[in-house]
Motif scaffolding. Sequence first.
Motif, PDB file in Angstrom:
ATOM      1  N   SER A 175     -53.404 -37.048 -25.549  1.00 50.47           N
ATOM      2  CA  SER A 175     -51.971 -36.771 -25.419  1.00 50.47           C
ATOM      3  C   SER A 175     -51.658 -36.499 -23.965  1.00 50.47           C
ATOM      4  N   ILE A 176     -50.414 -36.798 -23.565  1.00 43.60           N
ATOM      5  CA  ILE A 176     -50.006 -36.571 -22.184  1.00 43.60           C
ATOM      6  C   ILE A 176     -48.691 -35.799 -22.139  1.00 43.60           C
ATOM      7  N   ILE A 177     -48.579 -34.970 -21.134  1.00 41.70           N
ATOM      8  CA  ILE A 177     -47.340 -34.246 -20.837  1.00 41.70           C
ATOM      9  C   ILE A 177     -46.887 -34.771 -19.476  1.00 41.70           C
ATOM     10  N   ILE A 178     -45.746 -35.433 -19.447  1.00 42.18           N
ATOM     11  CA  ILE A 178     -45.261 -36.083 -18.229  1.00 42.18           C
ATOM     12  C   ILE A 178     -44.044 -35.344 -17.688  1.00 42.18           C
ATOM     13  N   GLY A 179     -43.956 -35.247 -16.367  1.00 43.51           N
ATOM     14  CA  GLY A 179     -42.789 -34.662 -15.726  1.00 43.51           C
ATOM     15  C   GLY A 179     -43.038 -34.490 -14.245  1.00 43.51           C
ATOM     16  N   ASN A 180     -41.987 -34.349 -13.512  1.00 48.73           N
ATOM     17  CA  ASN A 180     -42.107 -34.119 -12.077  1.00 48.73           C
ATOM     18  C   ASN A 180     -42.461 -32.665 -11.808  1.00 48.73           C
ATOM     19  N   LYS A 181     -42.796 -32.375 -10.577  1.00 47.10           N
ATOM     20  CA  LYS A 181     -43.161 -31.016 -10.177  1.00 47.10           C
ATOM     21  C   LYS A 181     -42.044 -30.041 -10.557  1.00 47.10           C
ATOM     22  N   GLY A 182     -42.434 -28.927 -11.164  1.00 47.14           N
ATOM     23  CA  GLY A 182     -41.468 -27.900 -11.541  1.00 47.14           C
ATOM     24  C   GLY A 182     -40.782 -28.133 -12.869  1.00 47.14           C
ATOM     25  N   SER A 183     -41.238 -29.121 -13.634  1.00 49.99           N
ATOM     26  CA  SER A 183     -40.574 -29.432 -14.905  1.00 49.99           C
ATOM     27  C   SER A 183     -41.141 -28.653 -16.096  1.00 49.99           C
ATOM     28  N   GLY A 184     -42.156 -27.827 -15.876  1.00 52.28           N
ATOM     29  CA  GLY A 184     -42.690 -26.997 -16.954  1.00 52.28           C
ATOM     30  C   GLY A 184     -43.914 -27.563 -17.656  1.00 52.28           C
ATOM     31  N   LYS A 185     -44.581 -28.531 -17.050  1.00 49.58           N
ATOM     32  CA  LYS A 185     -45.769 -29.135 -17.669  1.00 49.58           C
ATOM     33  C   LYS A 185     -46.883 -28.107 -17.875  1.00 49.58           C
ATOM     34  N   THR A 186     -47.173 -27.345 -16.842  1.00 53.59           N
ATOM     35  CA  THR A 186     -48.267 -26.379 -16.923  1.00 53.59           C
ATOM     36  C   THR A 186     -47.950 -25.273 -17.928  1.00 53.59           C
ATOM     37  N   LYS A 187     -46.712 -24.812 -17.966  1.00 52.05           N
ATOM     38  CA  LYS A 187     -46.329 -23.797 -18.962  1.00 52.05           C
ATOM     39  C   LYS A 187     -46.536 -24.327 -20.370  1.00 52.05           C
ATOM     40  N   ARG A 188     -46.169 -25.568 -20.579  1.00 52.01           N
ATOM     41  CA  ARG A 188     -46.365 -26.180 -21.900  1.00 52.01           C
ATOM     42  C   ARG A 188     -47.854 -26.295 -22.218  1.00 52.01           C
ATOM     43  N   LEU A 189     -48.650 -26.675 -21.222  1.00 55.49           N
ATOM     44  CA  LEU A 189     -50.094 -26.777 -21.407  1.00 55.49           C
ATOM     45  C   LEU A 189     -50.695 -25.423 -21.761  1.00 55.49           C
ATOM     46  N   ILE A 190     -50.274 -24.373 -21.065  1.00 54.63           N
ATOM     47  CA  ILE A 190     -50.765 -23.021 -21.347  1.00 54.63           C
ATOM     48  C   ILE A 190     -50.465 -22.646 -22.795  1.00 54.63           C
ATOM     49  N   SER A 191     -49.263 -22.935 -23.238  1.00 51.78           N
ATOM     50  CA  SER A 191     -48.872 -22.642 -24.615  1.00 51.78           C
ATOM     51  C   SER A 191     -49.755 -23.406 -25.607  1.00 51.78           C
ATOM     52  N   LEU A 192     -50.017 -24.673 -25.314  1.00 49.99           N
ATOM     53  CA  LEU A 192     -50.862 -25.482 -26.199  1.00 49.99           C
ATOM     54  C   LEU A 192     -52.305 -24.980 -26.223  1.00 49.99           C
ATOM     55  N   VAL A 193     -52.813 -24.558 -25.064  1.00 47.74           N
ATOM     56  CA  VAL A 193     -54.176 -24.001 -25.005  1.00 47.74           C
ATOM     57  C   VAL A 193     -54.262 -22.759 -25.885  1.00 47.74           C
TER      58      VAL A 193
END
Length: 138
Positions: free
Chosen positions: A3-21
């Motif tokens: 699965s991939i989470i796509i977005g530009n810098k500052g779009s919340g990708k890492t926050k979403r990843l943290i939540s998924l982890v």
Amino acid sequence: MISIIIGNKGSGKTKRLISLVNEAVSSSKGNVVCVEKVKKLTYDISHKARLIATDNYSICGFDALYGFLAGICAGNYDVTHVFVDATFRIGGRDYEELVGFFTKLNKVSEESGADFVFTLSCDESSLPEQVFELTKKL
């Protein structure tokens, strides 16, 4: 599955990843691994997840990243989820190499039963169509 989470810098990708982890840690009956370029998520993800910084192992490029992730799955049959943050900072920005990387990693995912999630910092329109054939967009 990849699965991939796509977005530009500052779009919340890492926050979403943290939540998924953290969700994976609470529901997994095996091991959850989170890979990042440098250790910066230490206090954001559960201590029950294994946090690995690729810079500690001189991982650079998609071939090295593939070998590293395949080795994680080969070395521990209990890995259920692998999360990778800042994929392009680790592997580089060659989109054709990204396609080859996902192609090989799909086989590892099928063999090991591990699910992989990657953050990709870019515009969705800049990615080759093959990326979306090989992955699921979150």
